[in-house]
Structures are given as structure tokens and as C-alpha cells.
Design a protein around this motif. Structure first.
Motif, mmCIF file in Angstrom:
data_model
loop_
_atom_site.group_PDB
_atom_site.id
_atom_site.type_symbol
_atom_site.label_atom_id
_atom_site.label_comp_id
_atom_site.label_asym_id
_atom_site.label_seq_id
_atom_site.Cartn_x
_atom_site.Cartn_y
_atom_site.Cartn_z
ATOM 1 N N ASP A 32 0.817 -1.221 0.000
ATOM 2 C CA ASP A 32 0.000 0.000 0.000
ATOM 3 C C ASP A 32 0.849 1.269 0.000
ATOM 4 N N ARG A 33 2.136 1.137 -0.328
ATOM 5 C CA ARG A 33 3.005 2.327 -0.324
ATOM 6 C C ARG A 33 3.770 2.472 -1.635
ATOM 7 N N ILE A 34 3.362 1.732 -2.672
ATOM 8 C CA ILE A 34 4.203 1.657 -3.872
ATOM 9 C C ILE A 34 4.318 2.973 -4.629
ATOM 10 N N SER B 204 8.363 6.152 5.860
ATOM 11 C CA SER B 204 9.097 6.121 7.122
ATOM 12 C C SER B 204 10.487 5.517 6.881
ATOM 13 N N GLY B 205 11.385 5.669 7.867
ATOM 14 C CA GLY B 205 12.747 5.145 7.737
ATOM 15 C C GLY B 205 12.771 3.651 7.441
ATOM 16 N N GLY B 206 11.967 2.916 8.180
ATOM 17 C CA GLY B 206 11.923 1.473 7.978
ATOM 18 C C GLY B 206 11.290 1.088 6.641
ATOM 19 N N GLN B 207 10.367 1.907 6.157
ATOM 20 C CA GLN B 207 9.762 1.645 4.842
ATOM 21 C C GLN B 207 10.792 1.892 3.747
ATOM 22 N N GLY C 169 7.124 1.104 18.493
ATOM 23 C CA GLY C 169 6.008 0.749 17.626
ATOM 24 C C GLY C 169 6.523 0.236 16.305
ATOM 25 N N PRO C 170 5.682 -0.462 15.545
ATOM 26 C CA PRO C 170 6.104 -1.022 14.266
ATOM 27 C C PRO C 170 6.561 0.047 13.279
ATOM 28 N N SER C 171 7.319 -0.392 12.282
ATOM 29 C CA SER C 171 7.732 0.500 11.210
ATOM 30 C C SER C 171 6.480 1.104 10.565
ATOM 31 N N GLY C 172 6.461 2.423 10.404
ATOM 32 C CA GLY C 172 5.325 3.089 9.775
ATOM 33 C C GLY C 172 4.195 3.440 10.728
ATOM 34 N N SER C 173 4.393 3.254 12.027
ATOM 35 C CA SER C 173 3.292 3.479 12.976
ATOM 36 C C SER C 173 3.145 4.945 13.391
ATOM 37 N N GLY C 174 4.041 5.830 12.959
ATOM 38 C CA GLY C 174 3.867 7.256 13.245
ATOM 39 C C GLY C 174 4.864 7.853 14.229
ATOM 40 N N LYS C 175 5.899 7.118 14.594
ATOM 41 C CA LYS C 175 6.848 7.598 15.610
ATOM 42 C C LYS C 175 7.593 8.859 15.148
ATOM 43 N N SER C 176 8.168 8.817 13.947
ATOM 44 C CA SER C 176 8.919 9.982 13.456
ATOM 45 C C SER C 176 7.977 11.161 13.231
ATOM 46 N N THR C 177 6.763 10.854 12.776
ATOM 47 C CA THR C 177 5.768 11.912 12.587
ATOM 48 C C THR C 177 5.503 12.609 13.923
ATOM 49 N N LEU C 178 5.319 11.819 14.987
ATOM 50 C CA LEU C 178 5.087 12.391 16.320
ATOM 51 C C LEU C 178 6.304 13.199 16.773
ATOM 52 N N GLU D 202 -5.367 10.379 1.209
ATOM 53 C CA GLU D 202 -4.968 10.918 2.514
ATOM 54 C C GLU D 202 -4.350 9.807 3.350
ATOM 55 N N VAL D 203 -3.172 10.104 3.925
ATOM 56 C CA VAL D 203 -2.515 9.121 4.792
ATOM 57 C C VAL D 203 -2.659 9.611 6.234
ATOM 58 N N ASN D 204 -3.375 8.859 7.054
ATOM 59 C CA ASN D 204 -3.527 9.238 8.467
ATOM 60 C C ASN D 204 -2.320 8.735 9.240
ATOM 61 N N PHE E 246 17.986 13.218 14.141
ATOM 62 C CA PHE E 246 17.118 12.715 13.076
ATOM 63 C C PHE E 246 17.402 11.249 12.765
ATOM 64 N N GLN E 247 16.356 10.536 12.337
ATOM 65 C CA GLN E 247 16.516 9.121 11.978
ATOM 66 C C GLN E 247 17.502 8.964 10.818
ATOM 67 N N SER E 248 17.547 9.959 9.917
ATOM 68 C CA SER E 248 18.509 9.881 8.815
ATOM 69 C C SER E 248 19.593 10.951 8.946
ATOM 70 N N LYS F 255 -1.426 14.676 2.763
ATOM 71 C CA LYS F 255 -2.264 14.614 1.558
ATOM 72 C C LYS F 255 -1.377 14.324 0.343
ATOM 73 N N MET F 256 -1.724 13.289 -0.402
ATOM 74 C CA MET F 256 -1.000 12.995 -1.642
ATOM 75 C C MET F 256 -2.023 13.000 -2.755
ATOM 76 N N GLY F 257 -2.213 14.153 -3.361
ATOM 77 C CA GLY F 257 -3.260 14.244 -4.375
ATOM 78 C C GLY F 257 -4.610 14.031 -3.693
HETATM 79 N N1 LIG Z 1 5.296 13.035 3.519
HETATM 80 C C1 LIG Z 1 4.509 11.939 3.613
HETATM 81 N N2 LIG Z 1 3.494 11.761 2.736
HETATM 82 C C2 LIG Z 1 2.694 10.676 2.827
HETATM 83 N N3 LIG Z 1 2.816 9.703 3.756
HETATM 84 C C3 LIG Z 1 3.815 9.830 4.658
HETATM 85 C C4 LIG Z 1 4.716 10.941 4.635
HETATM 86 N N4 LIG Z 1 5.596 10.780 5.649
HETATM 87 C C5 LIG Z 1 5.265 9.637 6.275
HETATM 88 N N5 LIG Z 1 4.201 9.054 5.682
HETATM 89 C C6 LIG Z 1 3.522 7.822 6.109
HETATM 90 O O1 LIG Z 1 3.123 8.012 7.465
HETATM 91 C C7 LIG Z 1 3.302 6.811 8.208
HETATM 92 C C8 LIG Z 1 4.105 7.100 9.464
HETATM 93 O O2 LIG Z 1 5.430 7.461 9.132
HETATM 94 P P1 LIG Z 1 6.548 7.607 10.243
HETATM 95 O O3 LIG Z 1 7.785 8.064 9.547
HETATM 96 O O4 LIG Z 1 6.061 8.468 11.353
HETATM 97 O O5 LIG Z 1 6.711 6.116 10.781
HETATM 98 P P2 LIG Z 1 7.722 5.530 11.883
HETATM 99 O O6 LIG Z 1 6.905 5.009 13.000
HETATM 100 O O7 LIG Z 1 8.772 6.532 12.212
HETATM 101 O O8 LIG Z 1 8.374 4.292 11.135
HETATM 102 P P3 LIG Z 1 9.892 3.705 11.154
HETATM 103 O O9 LIG Z 1 10.032 2.911 12.408
HETATM 104 O O10 LIG Z 1 9.919 2.836 9.920
HETATM 105 O O11 LIG Z 1 10.849 4.843 11.071
HETATM 106 C C9 LIG Z 1 3.993 5.807 7.293
HETATM 107 O O12 LIG Z 1 3.091 4.793 6.924
HETATM 108 C C10 LIG Z 1 4.440 6.620 6.083
HETATM 109 O O13 LIG Z 1 4.305 5.902 4.863
#
Ligand SMILES: Nc1ncnc2c1ncn2[C@@H]1O[C@H](COP(=O)(O)OP(=O)(O)OP(=O)(O)O)[C@@H](O)[C@H]1O
Ligand SMILES: Nc1ncnc2c1ncn2[C@@H]1O[C@H](COP(=O)(O)OP(=O)(O)OP(=O)(O)O)[C@@H](O)[C@H]1O
Ligand SMILES: [Mg+2]
Ligand SMILES: [Mg+2]
Lengths: 223, 223
Positions: A132-134, A142-145, B38-47, B17-19, B89-91, B12-14
């Protein structure tokens, strides 16, 4: 399939010389799965870059499939690399303006696939849990993605040798486990030769042998 | 010192919407040290980006030191960030054409230090074990060394709050241990508030509390 003799890599910074790797001799048999461990800065990525034909040693020899590759020119190295090796970089090296799907399709283009590229790339991304992220670009992942896109890209061409530089460093334990299952399956079912740089003893425990580096030198090579 | 109410972030991507984050309410007391898992993609870096004033939420409120920051403009956010937060930063986000030393000096310049910047930056790099790499640029450093430069840069300003997004993902267990000792010492001796995103249960075990995310929502908050 991989044989190195006294591999050395010296980085020159003006008058300063950094001995990143010194006298490393290793052998990896076809179909083996080995891990490389060692402290930060001990030369693991430097060694991987030499094994993956991304760089040339300062001295020493490197035979890949019985062929001396340590003195080939850039084009010849690139050709061998594209044909035989799938490489997962420690910092992913994804193309920032292309989607995950396009990034994973790239090796198929270089290999000359005319049809079915998109389907194969999609399947590779599905295998690493990113169906769902292709269409996301690297900055939208995310970093892991991003790490998993890099893994999918390395596997999409069905390489004879997979070289992965810390492929689970950004993954939670469940995602890391899924990736290892995928890699082990390729090793067991297709005989893919696998070399994994890792800091994680849980990952190393699933490989057949651990090669340890310290300050650019080989200090241990065994189970 | 940190208080969020129903924080949400929607990308928002077009038309899609990614929550990434939904309804997250957390509190962190001054001097606490907590981890986010939390799992990869769960929102940690976003938070973390919201907490570190690097981004604004789509909805919800964020109070930092009792001040509502979720609706400030970019300049105001940058000013708060530079004054109160050290962010890893993660990267890494190092400037590629500057040396490690220059990268670590940068926050001191922004904070207005006229003298002693080089000495403070050098000391920070020494504290993370990179005394002999201060003149290397990021491409001349290993992955774990780049990570440690990012950590030194976050700490050089003596921030009241340290936010680290997976600070040991590229480090061997010994280097990771040294970094954690450094962070714990700051927390215990200077009362630095610390928030660490980590996939490593060994790191989380050394913090006072674990905040868990799954699919953008808070699922656990406790010891
Ligand atoms: N700029 C963006 N546009 C659209 N979706 C995004 C964007 N940035 C992050 N996402 C999506 O938001 C979700 C949360 O991303 P986030 O980077 O917070 O995850 P994470 O918990 O830090 O993961 P990881 O452990 O892999 O680093 C992911 O599913 C990601 O695909
Ligand atoms: N281009 C370069 N110029 C100078 N020195 C370099 C260069 N690239 C790497 N080095 C140095 O060579 C040594 C080995 O680097 P390498 O990247 O192989 O380490 P590593 O074992 O992969 O570490 P990590 O676990 O941190 O990724 C390091 O001390 C690094 O500072
Ligand atoms: Mg490395
Ligand atoms: Mg992240």
C-alpha cells in the motif's frame, strides 16, 4: 564463489591516510549465508563495497566466481554488479524523485526486461510488506519503509548473491523477522549466496558463520 | 513540560490521505526519560517531528512549557526549536559539505556563541568517541560515525529537551551502550528531558516509561 586475498583499502585525505581495511582474506562458498559484525568504523561497509564491486581495493586480490575483479575498470565492474549482485546500502540510496515502485523497477530496466517489470516490482514490494506504499516517494515513507524498498530493489532481479549492509537497523523486531524469513527462504530455496552486515546478534544467529572485523582487520571467522 | 491533546497528522498525496497520526494525547514531565516504540510506519517519526517543532499538526494542540506551539508560524517554531530542543534525526541530516566539527558547531552559531564554539564542538565529538574524525565530512564517515555526529550536534547546545529518533540503529552494542550512558548521565545530572524513539528493547528498558504507537494511534503508555 567469493575469495579475497589480503584486501586493503586506504582512504587518502590530503596528507592523512585512513587504513579502513587491512589484509582481509575471506572465502564464501556458493549458497552460504554469512554475517559480518564489528564495532562502528571497523571497516564492514568498506569491505561490502569491495565485495559488491562498488569500489576497488588499494591492494590485494578479489576473485568473484573465479574471475579476478579487483582490477577491472568502472564499466566492467558495473556490468558484473548488475548481473550478479543485489546490494542493500546502509543508507538506502533510493532515488528521491521516483516512487518506490519506480525505484524497484530500475534494476529490471538495466537488466533489459521489456515486459512484466511493473508486476515483478510490485510483487517484490508486496513481499516486504509495502503493497500500500508503492506510489510513495522516499520522503513520503518512514525510515523502515525506505529500508524495505531498498531490500525489495536488491531482490527484484533474483541475484545470485545478496549483500545487505545492516538491512534491519531501522526495523522493529517483527518487521526484521519478516525480512530475515524472506532472506532465509531465498537462501534455502534458490541457493542465493547471502552476506549480511549486522549489529544484531539475533540476525547473526540465523546465519551459518560470523566474520568479525576490528580496526580494519579480520579477527574471527567461524560459527 | 510536554503536553499534547488529540494530535493528528494527515499527509495529503493528491486525492489520497494518509492518516499518519490520530488522536495522540501524551504528557512528559520535566526531567523524565521516556521511549517511543512501535512497528515501522506506525507514526513515531511523525510524532517526533511535531514534538520537536519541525512540523505542525493537522489538528489537536501541543503545549511546550505551557505555551501553545501548534499554531505558531515557521520562524516562531524555529526559534523555540533552536532554544529548547536538541534533535537527532533518523537519517542524521548532516550537511554534506561541512566537516563533522563544523556540523556540530552550527547550533552554537545559531545560539549566538561568539567564542569557544570550536572547543565545545570538539568536546561533544570526543564524548561520542569521534575525537579522531572531527575533520572528516559525512561521506568520509561510517554510518555509525555519522549517527554519532548527529548525536553530538544535538547535545552541544545543552538543550533542555533531547529528542532522539532511533539514535543507536546503526551502532554496535558497545557504542550504543556508551551513547546511552551519555544520555542517562545528562538526564540524571542536568535534568535534561529525554524522548527516544527506539526499536531496541534494551534501550527502552533503560527509560522510565514506554509510549507505544500502532497505526498512528497510542496503544500503551506506561512502565
Ligand atoms: N510526507 C509523507 N506523505 C505521505 N505519507 C507519509 C509521509 N511521511 C510519512 N508518511 C507515512 O506516514 C506513516 C508514518 O510514518 P513515520 O515516519 O512516522 O513512521 P515511523 O513510526 O517513524 O516508522 P519507522 O520505524 O519505519 O521509522 C507511514 O506509513 C508513512 O508511509
Ligand atoms: N571516504 C572516506 N575517507 C576517509 N575515511 C573514510 C572514508 N570512508 C570511510 N572512512 C573511514 O573508514 C573506517 C571504516 O568505515 P566503514 O564505513 O567501513 O565502517 P563500518 O564498519 O561500516 O561502520 P558502521 O558500523 O558505523 O557502519 C571509518 O573509521 C571511517 O571513518
Ligand atoms: Mg557501515
Ligand atoms: Mg521513523
Amino acid at each position: 564463489v567469493i575469495e579475497t586475498h589480503n584486501l586493503c583499502k586506504v582512504y587518502k585525505m590530503g596528507i592523512v591516510e585512513v587504513n579502513a581495511l587491512c589484509g582481509v582474506s575471506i572465502t564464501v562458498e556458493r549458497g552460504e549465508i554469512v554475517s559480518i559484525m564489528g564495532p562502528s568504523g571497523s571497516g564492514k561497509s568498506t569491505l561490502m563495497n569491495l565485495l559488491g564491486c562498488l569500489d576497488r581495493p588499494t591492494s590485494g586480490e578479489y576473485y568473484l566466481d573465479g574471475e579476478l575483479v579487483s582490477n577491472l575498470n568502472d564499466d566492467q565492474l558495473a556490468e558484473i554488479r548488475n548481473r550478479k549482485v543485489g546490494f542493500v546500502f546502509q543508507s538506502f540510496n533510493l532515488l528521491p524523485r521516483m516512487t518506490a515502485l519506480a525505484n524497484v523497477e530500475l534494476p529490471l530496466r538495466y537488466a533489459g526486461y521489456r515486459n512484466g517489470r511493473t508486476e515483478r516490482a510490485r510483487a517484490a514490494l508486496e513481499a516486504v510488506g509495502l503493497a500500500d506504499r508503492i506510489h510513495h516517494r522516499p520522503t513520503e515513507l518512514s525510515g523502515g519503509q525506505q529500508q524495505r524498498v531498498a531490500i525489495a530493489r536488491a531482490l527484484v532481479n533474483d541475484p545470485a548473491i545478496l549483500m545487505a549492509d545492516e538491512p534491519t537497523g531501522n526495523l522493529d523486531s517483527k518487521s526484521g523477522k519478516e525480512i530475515m524469513e524472506l532472506i532465509l527462504k531465498l537462501n534455502q530455496e534458490r541457493g542465493t549466496t547471502v552476506i549480511i552486515v549486522t549489529h544484531d546478534p539475533n540476525i547473526a544467529a540465523q546465519t551459518q558463520r560470523v566474520i568479525r572485523l576490528r580496526d580494519g582487520a579480520l579477527v574471527e571467522d567461524g560459527v
